[in-house]
Design an enzyme around this catalytic site. Sequence first.
Site, PDB file in Angstrom:
ATOM      1  N   GLN A 279       0.816  -1.231   0.000  1.00  0.00           N
ATOM      2  CA  GLN A 279       0.000   0.000   0.000  1.00  0.00           C
ATOM      3  C   GLN A 279       0.840   1.268   0.000  1.00  0.00           C
ATOM      4  O   GLN A 279       0.505   2.248   0.655  1.00  0.00           O
ATOM      5  CB  GLN A 279      -1.001  -0.009   1.157  1.00  0.00           C
ATOM      6  CG  GLN A 279      -2.028  -1.133   0.988  1.00  0.00           C
ATOM      7  CD  GLN A 279      -3.251  -0.984   1.859  1.00  0.00           C
ATOM      8  OE1 GLN A 279      -3.157  -0.488   2.970  1.00  0.00           O
ATOM      9  NE2 GLN A 279      -4.389  -1.446   1.356  1.00  0.00           N
TER      10      GLN A 279
ATOM     11  N   LYS B  14       3.704   6.215   8.925  1.00  0.00           N
ATOM     12  CA  LYS B  14       3.194   5.574  10.147  1.00  0.00           C
ATOM     13  C   LYS B  14       4.172   5.723  11.312  1.00  0.00           C
ATOM     14  O   LYS B  14       3.758   5.958  12.450  1.00  0.00           O
ATOM     15  CB  LYS B  14       2.945   4.098   9.824  1.00  0.00           C
ATOM     16  CG  LYS B  14       2.148   3.362  10.868  1.00  0.00           C
ATOM     17  CD  LYS B  14       1.826   1.962  10.380  1.00  0.00           C
ATOM     18  CE  LYS B  14       1.430   1.096  11.565  1.00  0.00           C
ATOM     19  NZ  LYS B  14       0.006   0.805  11.612  1.00  0.00           N
TER      20      LYS B  14
ATOM     21  N   MET C 135     -25.643  15.614 -21.130  1.00  0.00           N
ATOM     22  CA  MET C 135     -24.821  16.668 -21.722  1.00  0.00           C
ATOM     23  C   MET C 135     -23.991  16.135 -22.893  1.00  0.00           C
ATOM     24  O   MET C 135     -23.810  16.821 -23.904  1.00  0.00           O
ATOM     25  CB  MET C 135     -23.915  17.300 -20.660  1.00  0.00           C
ATOM     26  CG  MET C 135     -23.209  18.538 -21.132  1.00  0.00           C
ATOM     27  SD  MET C 135     -24.365  19.776 -21.732  1.00  0.00           S
ATOM     28  CE  MET C 135     -24.358  20.925 -20.376  1.00  0.00           C
TER      29      MET C 135
HETATM   30  C1  LIG Z   1     -16.088  12.065 -13.654  1.00  0.00           C
HETATM   31  C2  LIG Z   1     -16.607  12.527 -14.974  1.00  0.00           C
HETATM   32  N1  LIG Z   1     -16.648  11.687 -16.018  1.00  0.00           N
HETATM   33  C3  LIG Z   1     -17.107  12.094 -17.207  1.00  0.00           C
HETATM   34  C4  LIG Z   1     -17.535  13.380 -17.395  1.00  0.00           C
HETATM   35  C5  LIG Z   1     -18.028  13.843 -18.758  1.00  0.00           C
HETATM   36  N2  LIG Z   1     -19.450  14.253 -18.673  1.00  0.00           N
HETATM   37  C6  LIG Z   1     -19.821  15.557 -18.549  1.00  0.00           C
HETATM   38  S1  LIG Z   1     -21.469  15.726 -18.414  1.00  0.00           S
HETATM   39  C7  LIG Z   1     -21.725  14.091 -18.578  1.00  0.00           C
HETATM   40  C8  LIG Z   1     -23.113  13.515 -18.541  1.00  0.00           C
HETATM   41  C9  LIG Z   1     -23.782  13.691 -17.225  1.00  0.00           C
HETATM   42  O1  LIG Z   1     -24.936  12.901 -17.188  1.00  0.00           O
HETATM   43  P1  LIG Z   1     -25.974  13.011 -16.035  1.00  0.00           P
HETATM   44  O2  LIG Z   1     -25.309  13.017 -14.714  1.00  0.00           O
HETATM   45  O3  LIG Z   1     -26.995  11.951 -16.223  1.00  0.00           O
HETATM   46  O4  LIG Z   1     -26.602  14.459 -16.198  1.00  0.00           O
HETATM   47  P2  LIG Z   1     -27.419  15.128 -17.404  1.00  0.00           P
HETATM   48  O5  LIG Z   1     -26.434  15.742 -18.333  1.00  0.00           O
HETATM   49  O6  LIG Z   1     -28.231  14.053 -18.054  1.00  0.00           O
HETATM   50  O7  LIG Z   1     -28.258  16.149 -16.713  1.00  0.00           O
HETATM   51  C10 LIG Z   1     -20.517  13.404 -18.734  1.00  0.00           C
HETATM   52  C11 LIG Z   1     -20.397  11.942 -18.925  1.00  0.00           C
HETATM   53  C12 LIG Z   1     -17.440  14.240 -16.287  1.00  0.00           C
HETATM   54  N3  LIG Z   1     -17.786  15.525 -16.346  1.00  0.00           N
HETATM   55  N4  LIG Z   1     -17.004  13.791 -15.081  1.00  0.00           N
END
Ligand SMILES: Cc1ncc(C[n+]2csc(CCOP(=O)(O)OP(=O)(O)O)c2C)c(N)n1
Length: 565
Positions: free
Chosen positions: A112, A161, A478
């Site tokens: 670790q 530690k 998005m």
């Molecule tokens: C940790 C992470 N992984 C990937 C992304 C890329 N990303 C931006 S918005 C999005 C979609 C978000 O989906 P959701 O939470 O269902 O919200 P919505 O857009 O449908 O309101 C992604 C995959 C990110 N911002 N953060």
Amino acid sequence: MKKTGSQILLECLHLEGVDTVFGYPGGTVINIYNDLVDSPIRHILNRHEQAAVHAADGYARATGKVGVAIATSGPGATNTITGIATAYMDSIPMVIITGQVPTPLIGNDAFQEADIIGITRPVTKHNYLVKDVKDLARILKQAFYIARTGRPGPVLVDLPKDVQMASTRFVYPDTVDLRGYKPSFSGNVRQVENGVKMILASKKPVIYVGGGATLSDASPELLAFAEAIQAPVTTTLMGMASFPKRHPLSLEMLGMHGTYYANMAVTESDLLIAVGARFDDRVTGKISTFAPHAKIIHIDIDPTSIKKNVRVDLPIVGELRDVLQTMVKKLVEHDDEVRELVERTAPWRAEIAGWKKKYPMSYKQTGAVIKPQFVIEKIRELTNDDAIITTEVGQHQMWTAQFFDFSQPRTFLTSGGLGTMGFGLPAALGAQVAFPDRQVIDISGDGSFQMNSQELATLVQYRLPVKIAILNNNFLGMVRQWQELFFDRRYSQTCMELPIDFVKLAEAYGATGLRATTPEEVEGVIRQALETPGPVIMEFKVAREENVMPMVPAGAGLNEMVLAS
Ligand SMILES: Cc1ncc(C[n+]2csc(CCOP(=O)(O)OP(=O)(O)O)c2C)c(N)n1
């Protein structure tokens, strides 16, 4: 009297005013956890180290205090990275304590072991490996000082530690003296005077506010400044809530999903006064066409952020509250000229009022399907102005920014710089720990919620009454929106095909679950959630392919925004 390293750590945290820490135990921090039993400090046991750091971050954003998280070495430490990077990008004051393998084993691929100092160097304001227990108290004093002064940020302290187990006489230093780290507080008076001159000569001034205004608690000074010169104010996502959104001078948010009137005002302005903002690409759009007619004054505590992305005509380095106060004082000395300025800029405000009227933020709730914006408006209506709202990342985050009327600083907690899905739920948890009696709501997408949904367990364990609104479109919305607009609707890997029963999931954790599938049910579900004690998930089955509008396409100028899809 001699104390062990772990006792010294807890004593220092106590002396720094820390009442709560978030964390997750393991072999290399077991001594600290043992001493925690006798410490007045409250520990919240999250279910993942990333969430512990986001929770400490939410606590810090809501209170303005330094958030503290603890993790064990190796996987515990590496699990903190997203949380640390999130805080770093948004300049949140935090101290993260990680355990480390005993000093003689460092570098030996011990069980670790991870080089967390190397790994976190680019995402911390500073980090320390403590090799001798005699240095511990001084390092912690410095860590807190660095985290909260200047441009705030996360500081990591890696504690082997054997250092936790070694003992020494405990003396906590009164002061910090760090060569090469002297943050400036008051702005250069000559520069402030030059700024006032530029303001008094302007015809179309705009104030552009970033997260720095919240971080330095400069809202009252900002309001006084804007009102003194009657200049319209636009904020970034991070600056939102530091200026009341329904104020007559408010232009709301600018940038990619900003309002038409904010983006037009910036494009047409002849003087842009940037206050604690960093000209992020989501704000500027195409740099070459950003504020093409404007002189730029940039007020910021961090000199390295000035001229980083755009040309600046007048830099003012200093603490915002201090600089704005001085500006207002200087303006009072020129009250005749200020009166002239306000008269001269009246047509400018009228022009903006015309844009506001012609292109307001809007959506239509028609038909049997719930519009996500409708849910956000209803939550706004049914919570008093005092609610703390967190979000995850995606469309729901932008709709919250667009349709919620934030009017008090530190009531909108969202991951701006890194855009971290999975931030909102643990951040809400941290804010609720800080303010047990306030209403805390996480507005989420179905995708983001699943990134840290395990924190439901933490909410239930500590009886934290966070309400979670999942705007469920069964999409990573998005990304789907971009695929629709720029990739010809090729929805590659953005459809969440497995329909999850979020109501049952809530119940499985011992929380309450509610669902709305029609617009008529929305209000009832929100009311019921707000009245129900303890954590509640509200699932809203929303329109699947709704888009966030207006939108400045990536690489386009602010004046090239698209109003509807
Ligand atoms: C940790 C992470 N992984 C990937 C992304 C890329 N990303 C931006 S918005 C999005 C979609 C978000 O989906 P959701 O939470 O269902 O919200 P919505 O857009 O449908 O309101 C992604 C995959 C990110 N911002 N953060």
